[in-house]
Design an enzyme around this catalytic site. Structure first.
Site, PDB file in Angstrom:
ATOM      1  N   GLU A 105      32.243  35.763 -16.736  1.00 40.66           N
ATOM      2  CA  GLU A 105      33.429  35.124 -16.163  1.00 40.66           C
ATOM      3  C   GLU A 105      33.105  34.038 -15.146  1.00 40.66           C
ATOM      4  OE1 GLU A 105      33.307  38.361 -16.839  1.00 40.66           O
ATOM      5  OE2 GLU A 105      35.060  38.725 -18.098  1.00 40.66           O
TER       6      GLU A 105
ATOM      7  N   HIS B 264      42.484  46.855 -14.507  1.00 41.63           N
ATOM      8  CA  HIS B 264      43.052  46.011 -15.561  1.00 41.63           C
ATOM      9  C   HIS B 264      44.554  45.784 -15.377  1.00 41.63           C
ATOM     10  CE1 HIS B 264      39.345  47.218 -17.627  1.00 41.63           C
ATOM     11  NE2 HIS B 264      39.571  46.322 -18.547  1.00 41.63           N
TER      12      HIS B 264
HETATM   13  C1  LIG Z   1      34.333  41.730 -16.744  1.00 41.43           C
HETATM   14  C2  LIG Z   1      34.967  42.087 -18.021  1.00 41.43           C
HETATM   15  N1  LIG Z   1      35.140  41.124 -18.933  1.00 41.43           N
HETATM   16  C3  LIG Z   1      35.734  41.426 -20.111  1.00 41.43           C
HETATM   17  C4  LIG Z   1      36.162  42.695 -20.377  1.00 41.43           C
HETATM   18  C5  LIG Z   1      36.877  43.022 -21.688  1.00 41.43           C
HETATM   19  N2  LIG Z   1      35.963  43.792 -22.514  1.00 41.43           N
HETATM   20  C6  LIG Z   1      35.985  45.134 -22.508  1.00 41.43           C
HETATM   21  S1  LIG Z   1      34.744  45.776 -23.418  1.00 41.43           S
HETATM   22  C7  LIG Z   1      34.198  44.258 -23.856  1.00 41.43           C
HETATM   23  C8  LIG Z   1      33.004  44.124 -24.749  1.00 41.43           C
HETATM   24  C9  LIG Z   1      31.818  44.784 -24.151  1.00 41.43           C
HETATM   25  O1  LIG Z   1      30.714  44.674 -24.983  1.00 41.43           O
HETATM   26  P1  LIG Z   1      29.420  45.530 -24.701  1.00 41.43           P
HETATM   27  O2  LIG Z   1      28.983  45.338 -23.284  1.00 41.43           O
HETATM   28  O3  LIG Z   1      28.429  45.190 -25.742  1.00 41.43           O
HETATM   29  O4  LIG Z   1      29.890  47.038 -24.821  1.00 41.43           O
HETATM   30  P2  LIG Z   1      30.460  47.791 -26.113  1.00 41.43           P
HETATM   31  O5  LIG Z   1      31.925  47.672 -26.091  1.00 41.43           O
HETATM   32  O6  LIG Z   1      29.837  47.159 -27.306  1.00 41.43           O
HETATM   33  O7  LIG Z   1      30.025  49.205 -25.939  1.00 41.43           O
HETATM   34  C10 LIG Z   1      34.974  43.259 -23.295  1.00 41.43           C
HETATM   35  C11 LIG Z   1      34.764  41.808 -23.472  1.00 41.43           C
HETATM   36  C12 LIG Z   1      35.975  43.653 -19.369  1.00 41.43           C
HETATM   37  N3  LIG Z   1      36.407  44.901 -19.514  1.00 41.43           N
HETATM   38  N4  LIG Z   1      35.355  43.333 -18.210  1.00 41.43           N
END
Ligand SMILES: Cc1ncc(C[n+]2csc(CCOP(=O)(O)OP(=O)(O)O)c2C)c(N)n1
Ligand SMILES: Cc1ncc(C[n+]2csc(CCOP(=O)(O)OP(=O)(O)O)c2C)c(N)n1
Ligand SMILES: [Mg+2]
Ligand SMILES: [Mg+2]
Lengths: 324, 325, 325, 324
Positions: C61, C130
């Site tokens: 971000e 959130h």
């Molecule tokens: C700071 C932030 N940015 C965006 C999100 C929205 N978001 C939730 S999970 C996710 C993907 C996360 O990917 P990863 O770290 O690979 O974890 P996974 O879901 O694959 O276990 C996103 C973009 C968030 N929760 N927090």
């Protein structure tokens, strides 16, 4: 010392030399002016690091961009900004680049692609990446040079921005000026890697470790990185190993650095070194040198006079320039 | 008579005493160990408590804050330093989404006894990225405690109280206050959270002022006092939780309110005080409320401009004049 | 009759039209390209404008915001998306110290025409990290424009205006509004910045409500309208700059003010409205001001708890009752 | 498949198997409960990744700490949290670990060192580092395991926290669960490095690339990293390569992943694989397996019943637990 591998003509090399001298003398004037209480706000001098700014900026084209740091005077001068308006800004005068609103840490000349010095350590790195992204969107071939200190490489902004630039192959040259110290903290105390350039591998981009006190070495590396960026092959990370001669800033004079270390680096003076290279090439006679020094001194004198005699801003100016 | 020390010495003493008292108290931040802090608040702590409890960090504000949260969760009492209030912007996720909310999100399981110190550095030409006064942001965040001491006495007593408090505390100091001197008793004392100070009593106007603005308000009160106007000056000290009762009581007495706060105007802390009074003591107001704040403008460097933006004594005198009609 | 589309469709249309009109407009953010955005606001942009102008980013971000700032400086008009308002905390340095201040710090040389979209996602059990509504923070920052559309019509006209504005704009949408439908003309239109909307006229009470709270306030107004109480509902739309005059005029007419805002109470946006009125129209107030806001508490997940924390129709009805005495 | 190099007894290995099964069945119950509208708020399931949590947590001692992510159910179960109270939390009930205030993304059991799942991608990494710092200050020998997804490795928090942990040699084990996708973005689209573990070099710490669907491989690597941390030699970065079987969350079901890829990874089911390993060692008979499956099913059934029958929180509870 071997003849450097560079495409620079003698005149161009003399211009590098002049530019380094101008930075040095400018900073001396800043320090002297601070003693006279003419400087408003903080100022971080670039003395000892001149080869870095000059070597990098000489590899840029006129419409390229650069971003800078709290220690930005050198970048501005190497980019060709007017020392009169720079000093006026540092004095908080209406004639300064930012009308006295920005001061030393925020000198900018957007018309020359100098997007601004920055008081937030690491703050300029995503901005440089964004400028490069903007160039891509505009389908322009401009390149962005992004300066920051080794202290900034532990900020999240360094990591996020370089990853973003790398994955999009954006035209940025990341230039870490590793002067071995942040404010009071030595590199090894804060940074879990031997060389900043080693971190390039974390983004699959080239990392270059450069003798940052050798202006031609810096220039040569910069040319390669700029070419790569302009060709669409993505960013590079250049680490110029160098040193600042003065304490952190005019506001922070308590200096924890070992005097021996400071002395050692002063002996590696980038200007004296380059003078010797030029002399060995027969590119700089004693007369020429004197003439350059004199011209530089005159520019600085003029700048001091200009800044000193410039008016303070009107108080009402405080509320202008907030919104476009 | 009690001894007189500076605001930064008072803070330093608080840290020494608390680190002495409790081995779980430690300090973390940029340039705080070897240098003793940009403003010398952590002076000599390294010599006394060693590098495992007095830690110079990388320039990584988000990680410093997060490390503070984690260390607090793990049973210690970290005191972290941000050199400038402005740099807390880099750490807002950790401060707001984690430090402030972890207790609640875990249904009360977690405690985050974390003190986050930062300096508000207006008034010395540091410019727009080094002069902000962001207390209103922190006060907006449920779960945080927000403290702004205005004297050496308050600095020491509140910092010690903050360190012993089981909640995350944003502790905002003022660069221009570090060198001011004031009486500070030798022995140990703690101040209340919440707890305000009646700096000066008076029946004509209530002035609520925070942090460095307390001295500005006091000097304005002295100025108008020469004409016989009696100004009551209240320093809330703990902006959150706020000792609302003292302010309401005062306004009920004076019927006039001026609020002096160094943050920028819109949605600043002064607005909250105005809102509270307009809800709880509207009928007692004999004149419109006046806010004296920084202009809605980034801080300029040039002295004449910075002076134009920051609230000063004359601005407070003017506002007092207006509410008196 | 004009056609009826949803709030998210209206936003999507605005983006399509502006990207069509100006090749320098582009969008940047997480999951906005291939997925079309978590809430489908950037739907089909990738197909239409390609991967050089519709860019899926890493989860970074701070870099997204900084890249927006840099791209704006370099002559383009980026529209960046934060999936949740809360994640802007990670990017606060870039938003506050850079986007907002660069123009001023450079003495007016720089322009930062950057739109920062984010969704406020309260009301669906997303929890404390959130569900925040942080408009008060952004309004506190000189140099930013802050917009909160409450209808599809406003969403489209204000987003287009924001994209053409030469300043950094924080554009706050509402998760619970995305699916609501409203009339939106086919042709192009822009709305004013500043510019408020008189949602409903009435002479008894003024209710100022922002974002999703406009519909809550309107339904409360309808409710009390059954007893003959005439409620005037004003939607400021542009929280900064604010159309103050419309609010002051209304309060002068009604003498009673209720402010409905979804952010947490202390130092929230409602406080600013209360402060403005207590400065500019105090003498016209016939009753204390009432703020209806979220509680000063992180947002809980459980439905019954979230409902207790968020301002609802009954809370507004109650406040209207109290100001009517 | 060769006999794994592990010190685990047969009973211990069976416990790993049971734990993986319990995670799988728990997540199936979450999905089924979501269909019945019993889940309040989002939920991100861990199906397909069970070997990662179980392999890591089995290397920890009882008083060690861990931090988790939005996809945290697996970590909680592997740590031994009570599935009844977990499910109650996911249902938003008063009997949940967080009294219904935290929901799926914030399950914590501080008494067991589980410091909390976290809805901010990358948010837990500095917190884990801080917990390790706290252990150091308390002169305790506790270790912290820090889970995060590959998407989190592009956050500044990843960089800052690992650098800080590395330079202070803090007792953390950083565990990246590389399931190849963030929400809708593939690893290669966002991350300018071939393996997350390659980034370890940027912090001079060991990086391990592990088959994250092989619970014994994960366990063995974790044991090494935990030992190193506990010995005061600093952090490690373990990259468990794995995959999630389900769409991103119950709220985000639009799935851009190629069906072939999903199918391929389902064929690498970590549970089926481990069952085979156990069978080949003669460590798991068909009867034993049936008994374990039955016991797990009973626990899940009990949890669903408990959660479903638990009371909603009282509305007044909303204002409790803000301050200590
Ligand atoms: C700071 C932030 N940015 C965006 C999100 C929205 N978001 C939730 S999970 C996710 C993907 C996360 O990917 P990863 O770290 O690979 O974890 P996974 O879901 O694959 O276990 C996103 C973009 C968030 N929760 N927090
Ligand atoms: C975000 C942030 N943190 C801290 C500071 C205070 N500060 C100013 S310069 C500096 C040291 C910077 O070191 P480095 O990046 O190596 O640059 P150098 O000064 O050596 O050129 C610090 C800590 C700041 N300006 N911004
Ligand atoms: Mg340095
Ligand atoms: Mg992933």
């Amino acid at each position: 010392m071997a003849t450097p591998d560079t495409n620079l003509s003698t005149d161009q090399q003399l211009e590098l030399y002049r530019s380094m001298l101008l930075i040095r003398e400018f900073e001396q004037a800043v320090l002297a002016s601070h003693e006279k209480r003419l400087v408003q706000g903080p100022a971080h001098t670039y003395i000892g690091m001149e080869a870095s700014a000059v070597g990098i900026c000489s590899a840029l084209l006129d419409d390229d961009y650069l971003t800078s740091t709290h220690r930005g005077h050198g970048h501005c001068i190497a980019r060709g900004l007017d020392v009169k308006r720079m000093l006026a800004e540092i004095f908080g005068r209406a004639t300064g680049y930012c009308k006295g609103k920005g001061g030393s840490m925020h000198i900018a000349d957007v018309s020359r692609g100098m997007l601004g010095a920055d008081g937030i350590v690491g703050g300029g790195i995503p901005i440089a990446t964004g400028a490069a992204l903007g160039c891509r969107v505009r389908q322009s071939s401009q390149v962005v040079a992004c300066f920051f200190g080794e202290g900034a490489t532990n900020q999240g902004s360094f990591h996020e921005a370089i990853n973003l630039a790398a994955i999009r192959k954006l035209p940025v040259v990341f230039v870490c000026e590793n002067n071995h110290w942040a404010l009071s903290a030595g590199f090894e105390v804060t940074t879990a890697v031997a060389n900043v350039a080693d971190r390039a591998a974390a983004y699959s981009i080239p990392g270059h470790i450069v003798d940052g006190n050798d202006v031609l070495a810096v220039h040569t590396t910069a040319v390669e990185a700029v070419q790569r960026a302009r060709a669409g092959d993505g960013p590079s990370l250049i680490e110029n190993k160098t040193y600042r001669w003065e304490p952190h800033s005019v506001f922070n004079t308590k200096d924890p650095r070992p005097p021996d270390e400071v002395a050692e680096w002063k002996a590696r003076d980038p200007i004296a070194r380059f003078r010797k290279v030029l002399e060995e090439q027969d590119a700089l006679s004693a007369d020429q040198d004197a003439a350059i020094q004199k011209a530089v001194a005159a520019l600085i004198e003029e700048a001091v006079e200009f800044a000193t005699n410039s008016p303070e801003p009107e108080p009402a100016e405080a509320m202008a320039d907030i919104y476009a | 008579m009690a001894r007189t020390i500076t605001y930064s010495e008072a803070l330093n003493e608080a840290l020494h005493e608390e680190m002495q008292r409790d081995a779980n108290v430690f300090v973390l931040g940029e340039d705080i160990a070897v240098l003793g802090g940009l403003f010398q608040v952590t002076k000599d702590l390294l010599d006394k408590y060693g590098p495992e409890r007095v830690i110079d960090t990388p320039i990584s504000e988000a990680a410093i804050a997060g490390a503070g949260v984690g260390a607090a969760l793990a049973g210690t009492r970290p005191v972290i330093e941000f050199q400038f209030n402005d740099f807390m912007t880099i750490a807002m996720d950790q401060i707001v989404n984690h430090a402030a909310k972890l207790r609640y999100m875990t249904g009360g399981q977690a405690a985050v006894p974390l003190v986050m110190r930062a300096a508000i550095c207006s008034g010395i030409g540091m410019g727009a990225q080094h002069s902000q006064s962001l207390e209103a942001w922190f006060a907006h965040v449920p779960g945080l405690i927000v403290i702004m001491p205005s004297t050496p006495y308050a600095a020491k007593g509140l910092l010690k109280a903050a360190i012993r408090n089981p909640n995350p505390v944003v502790f905002l100091e003022s660069r221009l206050l570090y060198a001011i001197k004031g009486e500070v008793p030798e022995g140990e004392y703690l101040l209340d959270i919440p707890g305000s100070v009646m700096v000066r009593e008076g029946g004509d106007v209530t002035v609520v002022a925070t942090g460095r603005m307390v001295s500005v308000a006091t000097s304005a009160a002295e100025e108008v006092g020469r004409d016989g106007t009696e100004v009551e000056v209240i320093d809330p000290q703990t902006l959150k939780p706020l000792d609302t009762a003292t302010i309401i009581e005062s306004v009920k007495k004076t019927g006039r309110l001026v609020i002096v706060n160094e943050g920028s105007r819109t949605c600043g802390y002064a607005a909250e005080i105005a809102a509270i009074v307009s809800e709880q003591a509207l009928d007692f107001l004999d004149a419109p409320i006046e806010r004296v704040t920084a202009g809605d403008v980034p801080m300029p460097v040039a002295k004449v401009l910075e002076r134009a933006v920051l609230p000063g004594r004359d601005d407070v005198v003017g506002a007092i004049g207006r509410v008196l009609g």
